[in-house]
Design a protein around this motif. Structure first.
Motif, PDB file in Angstrom:
ATOM      1  N   ASN B  49       0.830  -1.218   0.000  1.00  0.00           N
ATOM      2  CA  ASN B  49       0.000   0.000   0.000  1.00  0.00           C
ATOM      3  C   ASN B  49       0.854   1.253   0.000  1.00  0.00           C
ATOM      4  N   LEU B  54      -0.914   4.492  -1.648  1.00  0.00           N
ATOM      5  CA  LEU B  54      -2.254   4.510  -1.076  1.00  0.00           C
ATOM      6  C   LEU B  54      -2.177   4.828   0.404  1.00  0.00           C
ATOM      7  N   ARG B  75      -2.966  14.971  -3.598  1.00  0.00           N
ATOM      8  CA  ARG B  75      -3.143  15.340  -4.998  1.00  0.00           C
ATOM      9  C   ARG B  75      -1.977  14.801  -5.850  1.00  0.00           C
ATOM     10  N   ALA B  78      -2.122  11.010  -6.065  1.00  0.00           N
ATOM     11  CA  ALA B  78      -3.143  10.563  -7.005  1.00  0.00           C
ATOM     12  C   ALA B  78      -2.617  10.696  -8.439  1.00  0.00           C
ATOM     13  N   ARG B  81      -0.092   7.964  -9.087  1.00  0.00           N
ATOM     14  CA  ARG B  81      -0.807   6.688  -9.199  1.00  0.00           C
ATOM     15  C   ARG B  81      -1.385   6.503 -10.584  1.00  0.00           C
ATOM     16  N   LYS B  82      -2.099   7.548 -11.010  1.00  0.00           N
ATOM     17  CA  LYS B  82      -2.820   7.311 -12.272  1.00  0.00           C
ATOM     18  C   LYS B  82      -1.887   7.291 -13.464  1.00  0.00           C
ATOM     19  N   PHE B  87      -2.769  -1.339 -10.502  1.00  0.00           N
ATOM     20  CA  PHE B  87      -3.013  -2.239  -9.364  1.00  0.00           C
ATOM     21  C   PHE B  87      -3.791  -3.479  -9.792  1.00  0.00           C
ATOM     22  N   PRO B 107      -9.337   4.241 -16.046  1.00  0.00           N
ATOM     23  CA  PRO B 107      -8.083   4.984 -15.771  1.00  0.00           C
ATOM     24  C   PRO B 107      -7.782   6.003 -16.873  1.00  0.00           C
ATOM     25  N   TYR B 110      -9.770   9.121 -16.260  1.00  0.00           N
ATOM     26  CA  TYR B 110      -9.191   9.976 -15.218  1.00  0.00           C
ATOM     27  C   TYR B 110      -7.914  10.643 -15.693  1.00  0.00           C
TER      28      TYR B 110
END
Lengths: 808, 225
Positions: B49, B54, B75, B78, B81-82, B87, B107, B110
């Motif tokens: 994680n 996360l 922010r 995120a 991550r994207k 995951f 994804p 986003y």
């Protein structure tokens, strides 16, 4: 992106049909109630707004300051109009309408119809109310005594589609000429009007028109632009005190005049006496607005509650979206667009429901409200704004909660534990408390109003109001030979007795005075004068507590006898009914020729108090006397059986005396019931909307109970495995909600007490606050809550524990 | 690509403090396939994680592609991550209201990828995962193996440089499990770095290197050759 939001929203809607239904149905119902109430309130607020220059028009009314509680009297002396016009330079125009029974027989050729709501007004009527003419013109329309102006509907009734201007129409047999036709669209005018006749046609004696003590005219004044009505009002009050009262020794002027803005007349005159305008009641308008706000609030709370409760099921989705890279803002936007979508669906449903129900509301309220979205862009805009605002406000909190979820936590566990939801628990509970408090409040109000209204209808009024036929006399022949007419009526099989007079219960009565010698001084008291005959007391079943009834055999009873009521005994200081007997009193005779002549006589009897007015009014001193000059109404007491044939018999006698005019009769009890129409309506509306509020609240509670049962599935399973019975489980699940209802009741009780005791204050005769109503309301809420929650609880409790344990 | 030093994570309840991670240091190079193993509660998932941005560590440093991110704001995390991380979960974690194709597309939405490009990429990756014929089905209409292939497809659709897999075969039978492992291997061979938490020695063999954790500490590191 937005498409994706909508897609998910739509699929969620379909997938959780039950939840969606609760959400949408609750909100749609709440919105429908709001829309209907909104239309009603809006309509009430529109009265007299269409009258051009109406913002400069005021109605003169007076407060009678000689009473303990000042009375507000709508009709005023004709001199107000005269004086305002002559002595007040800021006044542009004045206009008076004679207060009188306005039903007349209209005739064109063979067509004869009694038409109600004819106004007898100064020729300046259309200068003060510049109403729109379809035919003819306002100028000079009422100048000649033979002029008449009709409304479009009446004109159509008699003349069809043709222009009737210049044509003849008979009013009570005298010939008049149609000078104009008013266009339709007077439904929001405070005056009920079907035709207007000039005051000059009434040929009132000039001497009487100069009397300050003759309160017989609804008087309007139009001020010049820029004039301050409050200044005029003060000036007028001073004028009365300084110039009028000192000069009028005989009449004893106790008037305090006021100017009431035209647009306030409809809603702010509920306590005005002798007011014949179309009355609303600002209290009821406010109460309904509050209820609408309540219902919307309850529906909105439901929405928030259901959405936060459901968020548990969405937690995983939030986790996934966040993991993939969704920002909090994006998630909030997603959830907000979902609630706005749900709201939109509800609004559309509410609009359909409103359109469907509006005709019933119209029929119920006697209004002609419309709900045409296409022709009313403002309404459309309002609905759009409502959708967005309700959607955003209701969706904001759930969105905030949902978007705050930590993906690590929500993705790991199959079921989201209360840890995350614990903090929203208080909010959900708070909202339920508020919802139920509102429901309990409304239930109490509904019960109290219901009790008071039944009381109004069923209170012993001190006379027997059943099977009494009631009608005005018509025509020269009948009026001249009223005695023969009455005797023949009494002969009709099925008729118990008949009485002719002026001043029957539930009908118009004359406020007047009586001169009572007190301590060697002639003291003038106020008194309602009931002009009766020898059969009045018998026909109405009044009870004599002292003395005797009028008797034909005693010659002096006609001109030298009075009967008074118990209130008069008290107010005139006689002490007891027995002591009142034999006292000499005087009354200023209604006579145009001899306005100063007095009728002197003795009190021969005392009747038990009876309510000849509505129960809004306190009993007043009343005087019964024989005075044929004022006779014009007839009351006929019928036997209980074969009423139909008795009525036919009465009609036959009528036809003999007044063949040219048809009879128009009512029953006296109906007269009384009509007095409480607005209370009856309030009662029904309260029941309906209380029902809706409770139903909407239950929808929400049901949803929450479902959620609670779901959330505690595993716990229930474990408890059952350990030996808990079904009733243990049901109690466990229901307890939580019942405590909330209890808290709600504690909040609602004092509020309802306050609201209802204020409302009851308006009635001179009222019930005591029924304590059981509070208990009943609390119990109802508790039972409803228990049934709603209990269903879910039983379902959860009877489910096989193994399934639940395995699922978790 | 990843370098962590003296990483600490402490879970606190009212009475007990549990050190989920205790001075963990490790480095993962680009293109590596690393398996993290250990008994339940050893801190594997906590580590994953944190690696996946996360969760935040309580101490130590964490450099992702050369930048310190241990305490980066949400922010920024995120964003990382994207763009860079995919995951794959044991329980697939597909959104049930969305179809296969829509799940995979998410994804890209986003990331702000245009519609046409999205369609192309989704088609390509579904093709590759051999699940194209099921593109309009909803997750619950698929078998476990198929669902996990969709999850992998979603994880790789925006070509992340790192894939984090948390027991990717835990809910699958052995043949479906092998299929998923083959998929991951293919991705790794194409250059994607993979870090996988697993209980399965069999799965761990697909990795270049195995890190064993016990009570929040690295106890053993060894390579499969």
């Amino acid at each position: 992106m937005f498409k994706n939001y909508l897609l998910v929203a739509y699929r969620n809607l379909i997938r959780h049909k039950g939840f969606s239904f609760l959400n949408i149905a609750g909100l749609a119902l709440g919105l429908t109630a709001c829309l209907l109430i909104g239309l009603f309130v809006y309509d009430e607020l529109q009265f007299d707004k269409f009258v051009p220059e109406g913002d400069r028009v005021y109605r003169v009314y007076t407060e009678q300051t000689d009473k303990e509680a000042p009375e507000t009297i709508t009709p005023v002396s004709p001199m107000y109009g005269t004086t305002l016009k002559q002595e007040f330079p800021e006044v542009e125009q004045t206009m008076r309408i004679l207060m009188q029974s306005a039903t007349n027989l209209l005739e064109v050729g063979e067509k004869k119809i009694y038409v109600e709501d004819g106004l007898i007004a100064d020729s300046t009527f259309f200068a003060v109310f510049p109403l729109e003419f379809k035919y003819g013109a306002a100028a000079q329309a009422l100048d000649a005594p033979t002029s008449i102006v009709l409304t479009e509907d009446v004109a159509k009734n008699f003349f069809g589609a043709e222009n009737p201007v210049g044509k003849e129409i008979k009013v009570n047999k005298s010939s008049m000429v149609v000078k104009g036709v008013l266009r339709n669209g007077l439904s929001k005018f405070h005056l009920k009007v079907n035709y207007v006749i000039p005051l000059s046609a009434a040929q009132l004696p000039p001497a009487r028109m100069k009397r300050w003590g003759w309160h017989q005219f609804f008087t309007y004044v139009k001020l010049k632009p820029g004039a301050d009505h409050q200044q005029t009002e003060t000036k007028l009050q001073n004028y009365i005190v300084q110039k009028v009262a000192p000069a009028q020794v005989e009449e004893k002027i106790t008037d305090k005049p006021f100017l009431q803005p035209l647009q306030a007349i409809h809603l702010y005159s509920s306590t005005f006496k002798y007011d014949l305008s179309v009355k609303g009641n600002i209290t009821y308008v406010k109460a309904l607005s509050f209820i609408a706000a309540f219902i919307l609030l309850i529906a909105g709370f439901n929405f928030v509650n259901l959405a936060t409760a459901k968020s548990m099921q969405r937690a995983k989705e939030v986790g996934i979206r966040k993991t993939i890279g969704a920002s909090r803002q994006q998630l909030m936007l997603q959830f907000l667009s979902e609630t706005v979508l749900l709201t939109l669906v509800s609004v559309v449903l509410a609009v359909l429901l409103t359109a469907l129900l509006l005709p019933s509301l119209n029929a119920f309220t006697g209004k002609t409200m419309t709900f045409d979205l296409l022709r009313n862009p403002a309404l459309l805009g309002l609905l759009a704004a409502l959708t967005v605002v309700v959607g955003l406000v209701a969706g904001f909190y759930p969105a905030l909660v949902l978007s705050s979820f930590q993906p690590v936590k929500v993705l790991k566990s199959a079921v989201v534990t209360d840890g995350i939801f614990g903090r929203v628990q208080w909010l959900r509970h708070g909202l339920i408390v508020v919802q139920f408090a509102l429901s309990v409040f409304l239930i109490i109000c509904a019960i109290v109003v219901f009790r008071q209204v039944s009381y109004l209808h069923n209170k012993d009024l001190g006379f027997n109001r059943d099977q009494i036929m009631f009608f005005p006399m018509r025509g020269q022949n009948m009026n001249t030979h009223y005695d023969t007419f009455k005797n023949e009526l009494a002969q009709v099989p099925g008729v118990v007795s008949a009485s002719i007079g002026y001043g029957f219960p539930g009908d118009q009565v004359a406020g007047d005075g009586l001169i009572v010698p007190t301590n060697g001084e002639q003291k003038r008291y106020s008194a309602t004068q009931l002009m009766v005959d020898y059969d009045y007391i018998k026909t109405l079943g009044l009870e004599l507590v002292a003395g005797r009834d009028f008797s034909k055999d005693r010659k002096t009873d006609k001109d030298q006898a009075f009967i008074i009521n118990e209130t008069a005994v008290k107010e005139y200081g006689f002490g007891t009914p027995e002591k009142a007997l034999g006292q000499t009193v005087q009354w200023q005779v209604w006579s145009d020729q001899n306005p100063d002549s007095l009728k002197t006589g003795k009190i021969i009897g005392v009747v038990k108090d009876f309510h000849y007015k509505s129960l809004y009014d306190k009993l007043e001193p009343a005087v019964l006397q024989i005075f044929p000059g004022a006779y014009w109404k007839v009351a006929v007491k019928l036997k209980g059986e074969n009423i139909g044939s008795s009525v036919d018999g009465v009609k036959q006698v009528w036809a003999k005396f007044s063949p040219e005019s048809p009879i128009e009769y009512k029953f006296l009890d109906q007269n009384f019931d009509d007095m409480y129409k607005s209370e009856d309506k309030l009662k029904s509306l309260l029941w309906i909307f209380t029902g809706i509020a409770i139903f909407v609240g239950c929808l929400g509670l049901f949803g929450l109970a479902t959620y609670a049962a779901e959330r505690r599935k595993k716990e229930i399973g474990i408890r059952k495995v350990l030996g808990a019975s079904v009733s243990n489980i049901v109690a466990l699940l229901s307890k939580e909600f019942l405590v909330l209802v209890l808290v709600a009741a504690v909040i609602a009780f004092p509020a309802a007490w306050l609201a209802m005791s204020t409302w009851l204050q308006d009635f001179a005769y009222r019930i005591d606050m029924p304590l059981w109503a509070f208990l009943a309301a609390g119990l109802t809420a508790a039972v409803v809550a228990f049934l709603t929650v209990g269903y879910q609880a039983v379902r959860a409790a009877t489910a096989n524990p193994v399934n639940n344990l395995r699922a978790n | 690509m990843i370098k962590i030093e003296n990483l600490e994570k402490i879970y606190r309840t009212e009475e007990v403090q549990t050190k989920a991670l205790n001075n963990v240091s490790l480095a993962v190079k680009e293109g590596e396939f690393v398996a993290i193993m250990g008994p339940s509660g050893c801190g594997k998932s906590t580590l994953l994680n944190i690696l996946g941005l996360l969760d935040e560590p309580d101490g130590g440093s964490f450099a992702f592609a050369g930048t310190e991110v241990a305490h980066a704001p949400e922010r920024r995390r995120a964003e990382l991550r994207k763009k860079h991380i995919g995951f794959v979960f044991q329980s697939f974690n597909l959104i049930e209201e969305l179809t296969v194709a829509e799940n995979v597309e998410l994804p890209l939405i986003y990331l702000g990828v245009g519609a046409t490009e999205r369609k192309e990429k989704v088609a390509k990756v579904l093709e590759k995962m051999q699940i194209m014929h099921r593109r309009n089905h909803f997750p619950q209409q698929l078998s476990g193996g198929q669902q996990q292939r969709v999850a992998v497809a979603r994880a790789v659709v925006n070509s992340p440089s790192l894939i984090l897999a948390d027991e990717p075969t835990g809910n699958l039978d052995s043949s479906n499990g092998n299929e998923v492992m083959e998929l991951l291997t293919e991705l790794n061979e194409a250059g994607t770095t993979i870090i996988m938490v697993t209980h399965s020695e069999h799965d761990a063999r697909y990795a270049h290197r195995v890190i064993r954790l016990l009570d929040g500490q690295v106890v053993l590191e060894h390579a499969h050759v």
